[in-house]
Design an enzyme around this catalytic site. Structure first.
Site, PDB file in Angstrom:
ATOM      1  N   ILE A 135      35.281  31.826 -17.021  1.00 17.44           N
ATOM      2  CA  ILE A 135      34.597  32.114 -15.759  1.00 17.44           C
ATOM      3  C   ILE A 135      34.665  30.933 -14.796  1.00 17.44           C
ATOM      4  CG2 ILE A 135      32.405  32.849 -14.744  1.00 17.44           C
ATOM      5  CD1 ILE A 135      33.934  34.936 -16.459  1.00 17.44           C
ATOM      6  N   CYS A 145      17.348  24.490 -15.422  1.00 16.79           N
ATOM      7  CA  CYS A 145      16.693  24.290 -14.131  1.00 16.79           C
ATOM      8  C   CYS A 145      17.752  24.105 -13.052  1.00 16.79           C
ATOM      9  CB  CYS A 145      15.786  23.062 -14.167  1.00 16.79           C
ATOM     10  SG  CYS A 145      14.442  23.190 -15.371  1.00 16.79           S
ATOM     11  N   HIS A 171      25.184  31.867 -23.367  1.00 16.11           N
ATOM     12  CA  HIS A 171      23.831  31.315 -23.315  1.00 16.11           C
ATOM     13  C   HIS A 171      23.264  31.082 -24.714  1.00 16.11           C
ATOM     14  CE1 HIS A 171      24.276  33.046 -19.255  1.00 16.11           C
ATOM     15  NE2 HIS A 171      23.575  31.994 -18.918  1.00 16.11           N
TER      16      HIS A 171
END
Length: 768
Positions: A442, A527, A705
């Site tokens: 990606i 974050c 993830h």
């Protein structure tokens, strides 16, 4: 007139929670140390809110990872595949549910993750089964109330309501509607509330965000039943129902009729709803006015807000009004006072902003002004607020006439490729000569601590720009060589020069400003630091050309140019609120178009324009979708349509549901779209299959993830599922998302397995 807060950022002023979680996962700190960090963040937040003058201080708004996941554990909604982990450490079970688990002979996949309504926050999707039973399993909500009480704070526990919790989840088998599980779920909530009341809880906040959506009749019945049941069981308990992100619309009458003490409404996103609510509000209902923007960082306009408060006060009286932010402050940075670098954020722009801490001060100041409390101090703050807003309106930083003229001159031709996809595909196949099931990634590759340290040293002056570039060149070349070695067909340069997929571009565009510590949680320990779009946007010079050309010079294989799309840059920034969002988005689209055209002129044959936020930007009510999709899709097409037919345009989207906007996704007319599919086990492809999506698709075959490495056979199985619904000639093979947050050993192993899976499919195709 009470003051109220719906939730506060849980990452800590210096991202203490992120660092603690990642150190715990790495085995560098103990569970006790992680718990100590969590306690310190909670206590700091409670103390800050008390000192600021917030009356209704939330608890249970803290989470180690995600509030929906917390609730799944609280009610025992633990998917069966985690059964073997239940007897171990509960915290490790918790993290396994979001990160997967691959050790001690066990291999368990993570739960699905998707966007929290129209925000860039991701929640963990609950999994539901027919006739599922629930059980009070985790006392986190009660424990945090007790923890706050022992520290001297009487808080207002926050819970996602049982109906909204069910609606956030997915049925994992056919033959039932998850809302039917309310009968089994409500008793667990009653048990939790009993324990809270026994500990001295006076107020409970139930988040009911689905009341801001168009919901079916069975949902409305379920909501009514929920609060009637709770009220019957606890006649003296003060219930606050919180809605946010839009107005109540067709649910206004229902919300006003609930047997509750207070209703929170979002008067930033849905200011038009106030008149109707005031007409319908019964005499025993207080209104929490969400008047301070919990989603953006601009200072409140006190004069405008006071007019709204006065309107409510005239109807309800001051005692039935509660002043609040529009939603949880989870979506904004912690404290503007952390911004001490005048070069990063100039004083002129800083004076226009308010972060979470400042927004709490705005809440209490508005209350003071509305009831003439602390009036001298409040009037001084009013005067300063007026001056700051006037300074912003009159600033010469904001407007650029050349940008406005260029935007106004756009025609439909600017948003349309020269030829239809079927013609383009043949030209691209001839130009690229790729195999069937072409493999790619990606975009990003692991940004190690070493790579990040180089960037920090450059900023401090410990490295010269030349030294920094040489280090990045070496890292880029090693990444190109690995990709060639692994057998990937379309390569990427790795993005080692980039801090963030939006911030990197914003730093090179006019009209953007930045923060040094303006961190916001995206998911778990991830974050982001959203840029601030304060003015008209343009591109002074090329942004990605140097590194893309360098990477391409190292290999004969095609290297993708990697860009972030206009809608995603818009959605993942704090956007100026003095002009329509579509105007700002179109300005960004023209800047990206300039970059795309420069890449093509430099010989780059494949250009990826990532748009993971297209679905996220959808308004909550379907009646508002068409207007948004019209300008959002047009913005993407403006950015992509300046190239020749033989140049292949890719786009990437992740963690989104596409069923209801598939026609609009097709209208983007990207030659290749890559999407998240592994956590959903290719479920998302059904929308593309039913629609007969005409262009090429790369369904992600492994979840980036999670640190677990899927096997070649696992990826083959997923690709076989994809082949069953999408023609083979349209399929690409890729991970779910960028690999920036992963580590090199797992990345290399997983990509080699992925390439082998693609090769196996090619052999099957040849055999057939």
């Amino acid at each position: 007139m009470l003051t109220n807060n719906l939730g506060y950022p849980r990452i800590g002023n210096q991202r203490e929670l992120k660092k603690a979680c990642e150190n715990y996962w790495a085995g560098k700190i103990t569970l006790e140390q992680l718990t100590d960090v969590s306690k310190q963040i909670k206590r700091t937040n409670w103390q800050l809110q008390k000192e600021t003058g917030i009356d209704l201080i939330p608890s249970n708004d803290f989470s180690l990872y995600d509030q929906a996941l917390d609730l799944s554990l609280m009610v025992g909604a633990i998917p069966p595949r985690y059964e073997s982990l239940k007897n171990g450490n509960p915290t490790d079970l918790y993290f396994a549910m979001v990160r997967g688990y691959q050790k001690d002979g066990k291999d368990v996949t993570a739960m699905e993750m998707t966007k929290w309504f129209d925000t860039n926050y991701h929640y963990i999707v609950p999994e539901f089964y027919k006739n599922q039973q629930f059980k009070f399993t985790s006392a986190k909500t009660v424990d945090e109330f007790k923890e706050a009480k022992e520290a001297g704070f009487i808080t207002k526990p926050v819970l996602i309501s049982p109906v909204s919790y069910l609606l956030l989840g997915k049925e994992k088998e056919d033959g039932f509607n998850r809302i039917e599980l309310l009968e089994n779920l409500l008793p667990v909530y009653i048990e939790i509330i009993e324990q809270l009341v026994a500990q001295g809880t006076e107020w409970i906040q139930f988040d009911e965000p689905f009341l801001s959506l168009d919901v079916a009749e069975d949902v409305k019945i379920a909501i009514t039943k929920t609060y009637s049941t709770i009220r019957d069981a606890f006649p003296d308990l003060k219930l606050l129902v919180a809605t946010y992100f839009d107005g109540l619309g067709n649910n206004t009458e229902l919300a006003a009729s609930l047997p509750i003490c207070a209703l929170h409404i979002d008067l930033v996103r849905g200011v038009d709803q106030l008149d109707e609510i005031l007409k319908l509000a019964p005499k025993n209902l207080s209104l929490s006015l969400g008047i301070v923007d919990g989603r953006n960082i601009w200072k409140n306009n006190y004069q405008a807000s006071l007019k709204i408060i006065d309107q409510a006060k005239q109807k309800l009286g001051k005692d039935r009004i509660i002043i609040s932010p529009s939603c949880s402050l989870l979506h904004v940075p912690c404290d503007l006072e952390n911004e001490t670098n005048d070069t990063t954020l100039t004083p002129e722009i800083k004076q226009w902003l308010a972060f979470a801490r400042q927004k709490l001060e705005e809440v209490t100041t508005l209350r003071d002004l509305a009831i003439s409390k602390n009036i001298t101090q409040a009037n001084n703050k009013l005067k300063a607020n007026i001056e700051a807003n006037e300074t912003r309106e009159q600033s010469t930083l904001i407007h650029n006439s050349a940008v406005k003229q260029r935007t106004a001159a756009i025609t439909e031709t600017d948003a349309t490729r020269n030829s239809v996809f079927s013609i383009r595909k043949k030209l691209q196949e001839a130009a690229l000569n790729l195999p069937s099931f072409p493999t790619t990634t990606i975009g990003s590759f692991p940004q190690t601590a070493e790579v990040r340290s180089w960037r920090a040293k450059l900023k401090k002056g410990d490295l010269t720009k030349k030294q920094y570039d040489e280090l990045l060149k070496k890292e880029t070349e090693e990444t190109i060589r690995f990709q060639e070695e692994a057998g990937l067909d379309v390569l990427v340069h790795g993005e080692f020069e980039r801090n963030d997929m939006v911030e990197y571009f914003g730093e090179q565009l006019s009209g953007f400003s930045f923060t040094k510590n303006g961190w916001v949680q995206s998911y778990g320990s991830r974050c982001v630091k959203p840029p601030v779009i304060y003015g008209d946007v343009s591109r002074p010079e090329p942004m990605t050309l140097y590194w893309t050309q360098y990477a391409q010079s190292l290999t004969n294989k095609p290297v993708k140019g990697m860009l972030t799309g206009p809608v995603t840059i818009l959605q993942w920034s704090f956007v100026r609120n003095d002009q329509p969002r579509y105007e700002t988005c179109t300005q960004i689209a023209l800047a990206i178009r300039d970059e795309v055209n420069d890449l093509e002129r430099a010989g780059v044959k494949i250009i990826q324009i990532d748009e993971p936020a297209i679905r996220e930007g959808l308004p909550l009510k379907k009646t508002d979708w068409a207007e948004y999709l019209n300008w959002a899709i047009r913005a993407f097409r403006i950015s992509a349509s300046g190239v020749s037919d033989s140049t292949q345009i890719h786009t990437h989207m992740c963690y989104s549901e596409f069923n209801d906007i598939i026609e609009d996704i097709a209208a983007m007319d990207a030659d290749v779209i890559t999407i998240e599919c592994s956590r959903s086990q290719m479920e998302l492809l059904e929308a593309f299959a039913d629609f007969k999506y005409p262009n090429d698709i790369g369904p992600g075959v492994y979840d980036i993830h999670s640190p677990r490495v899927p096997s070649k056979q696992e990826m083959i199985t997923l690709l076989e599922k994809a082949k069953a619904v999408i023609p083979s000639g349209q399929l690409w093979v890729n991970p779910d998302c960028g690999l920036k947050t992963r580590h090199w050993p797992e990345t290399k192993t997983a990509l080699k397995e992925m390439v082998d899976a693609a090769k196996a499919l090619r052999e099957i195709e040849v055999t057939v």
